[in-house]
Design an enzyme around this catalytic site. Structure first.
Site, PDB file in Angstrom:
ATOM      1  CB  CYS A  13      40.748  40.301  48.780  1.00  0.00           C
ATOM      2  SG  CYS A  13      40.129  40.122  47.101  1.00  0.00           S
ATOM      3  CE  LYS A  16      38.754  45.543  48.681  1.00  0.00           C
ATOM      4  NZ  LYS A  16      37.478  44.908  48.334  1.00  0.00           N
ATOM      5  CB  THR A  43      26.568  53.359  46.901  1.00  0.00           C
ATOM      6  OG1 THR A  43      26.823  52.941  45.553  1.00  0.00           O
ATOM      7  CG2 THR A  43      25.465  54.396  46.920  1.00  0.00           C
ATOM      8  CG  ASP A  45      27.140  48.472  44.540  1.00  0.00           C
ATOM      9  OD1 ASP A  45      27.461  47.281  44.737  1.00  0.00           O
ATOM     10  OD2 ASP A  45      25.963  48.841  44.386  1.00  0.00           O
ATOM     11  CG  ASP A  46      30.182  44.381  44.928  1.00  0.00           C
ATOM     12  OD1 ASP A  46      31.062  44.356  45.796  1.00  0.00           O
ATOM     13  OD2 ASP A  46      29.009  44.025  45.150  1.00  0.00           O
ATOM     14  CG  ASP A  63      39.502  43.039  42.581  1.00  0.00           C
ATOM     15  OD1 ASP A  63      40.600  42.965  43.179  1.00  0.00           O
ATOM     16  OD2 ASP A  63      38.414  43.073  43.158  1.00  0.00           O
ATOM     17  CG  ASP A  86      34.055  43.331  41.776  1.00  0.00           C
ATOM     18  OD1 ASP A  86      33.644  42.863  42.854  1.00  0.00           O
ATOM     19  OD2 ASP A  86      35.163  43.865  41.644  1.00  0.00           O
ATOM     20  N   GLY A 134      45.725  43.784  27.338  1.00  0.00           N
ATOM     21  CA  GLY A 134      46.110  44.129  28.695  1.00  0.00           C
ATOM     22  C   GLY A 134      47.318  45.029  28.720  1.00  0.00           C
ATOM     23  CG  ASP A 224      31.922  40.594  45.327  1.00  0.00           C
ATOM     24  OD1 ASP A 224      31.985  41.711  45.864  1.00  0.00           O
ATOM     25  OD2 ASP A 224      32.696  40.236  44.428  1.00  0.00           O
TER      26      ASP A 224
END
Length: 346
Positions: A13, A16, A43, A45-46, A63, A86, A134, A224
């Site tokens: 992470c 990012k 916002t 958010d996750d 992610d 998330d 996928g 998180d």
């Protein structure tokens, strides 16, 4: 074989895009006006939450990142656990996941890539989530993650916009995995060493307790803690909820004592340094020493949940955390009234 971390320029992470840069990018994007969209991107958010009917809403997230450890199976487990998190952070339960795979096929064998995907499948299976397919492309760096769809009751959504002054802040995993994995990348810690074992254990622990506390109506606000560090994600929560926060630095759990020594020796990931710079906008550090400042902004990969808990509901939440065997259950501060988002650290 090739060391996976040697193929990634920034790991997990910490890869990012920084918070400030990201806000600049999304500022000009159109906002979705659909009334069924309960939580959108405005916002930070996750995950997104989209109402289907009175009792069901979809939770959607994606992610992916570059390798943070050298073991392919562990990398897969960590990336999948992080993506699933998330959904749990929103109070939902994951239903389906799709693999996102970008690999340097000239450098990694089909066996290694297969091990990464098996790790991801194992994490999804532990979460009761079906992997339904996928997409794979060729890439210079190995990248793996998941797009996850979950489900939540529209009235049980946990969001970063629902925190209220007086709420206690509860953290479910210790901090420091960013420092630990940077030690691995710089040759300051070996893969089998106790510090790395603790880091892998933390990064592969599912945050299922997020769904449990939401379903029991004990928590309605939280987030998180991942790439933007504890302070970055708390700052987003403060912005979205229009509140402030106070953090007791000494109460924040640390993965291992060696983490603090590594920080003091300058073993700090680039993503964490960016987080520390960004934190200056909203955080009053007071007398907090430099080592703790780095810890509180350390870029976590597959970190814990930061739950906002009304004091009357604390006992119930702690019981569920105990049942869920979370790696930490630390009250680290509280939400305060504030005209603008400010975080005071003592």
């Amino acid at each position: 074989g090739v060391k996976l971390t040697s193929l990634s320029s920034c790991a997990g992470c910490a890869a990012k895009v920084g918070q400030a840069a990201l806000r600049e990018v999304v500022r000009g994007l159109p906002v979705c006006q659909d009334e069924r969209l309960l939580v959108g991107s405005d916002t930070a958010d996750d995950a997104g939450v989209f109402r289907i009917d009175a009792k069901r809403a979809l939770v959607q997230t994606v992610d992916f990142f570059t390798p943070i450890v050298d073991d392919p199976y562990d990398f897969g487990r960590i990336a999948a656990t992080n993506a699933l998190s998330d959904v749990y952070a929103m109070g939902g339960r994951p239903l389906t996941a799709m693999n996102l795979v970008a690999m340097p096929v000239d450098k990694l064998s089909a066996t290694v890539i297969g091990r990464i995907l098996k790790g991801g499948a194992a994490a999804a299976q532990a979460a009761g989530c079906a992997v339904v397919g996928g997409h794979t492309i060729k890439s210079v760096e190995p990248i793996y993650g998941m797009a996850v769809t979950g489900i939540v009751h529209p009235k049980r959504v946990v969001s970063n916009a629902s925190a209220e002054p007086g709420d206690l802040l509860l953290l479910t995993k210790p901090l420091g995995v960013g420092i630990a994995t940077t030690a691995l990348k710089r040759g300051l810690a070996a893969a089998g060493d106790a510090l790395l074992r603790k880091a892998v254990r933390s990064m592969t622990a599912l945050n299922q307790v997020g769904a449990a506390v939401a379903e029991a109506r004990l928590v309605k606000a939280g987030t998180d803690v991942t790439g933007f560090g504890l302070m970055g994600h708390l700052a987003s929560l403060c912005r979205a909820s229009e509140v402030g926060a106070e953090i007791d630095a000494a109460a924040v759990p640390v993965l291992d004592r060696r983490v603090l020594a590594l920080i003091a020796a300058g073993c700090v990931p680039g993503g964490t340094k960016t987080n520390l710079e960004t934190a200056a906008e909203v955080v009053d550090w007071g007398a907090t020493d430099d080592v703790r400042r780095v810890l509180l902004t350390d870029a976590q990969t597959s970190g814990g949940l930061l739950l906002c808990v009304h004091p009357r509901k604390l006992a119930g939440v702690l019981t569920l955390l105990q049942q869920g065997k979370t790696l930490a259950a630390a009250v680290i501060g509280r939400i305060t009234r504030a005209r603008r988002p400010r975080i005071g650290v003592r």
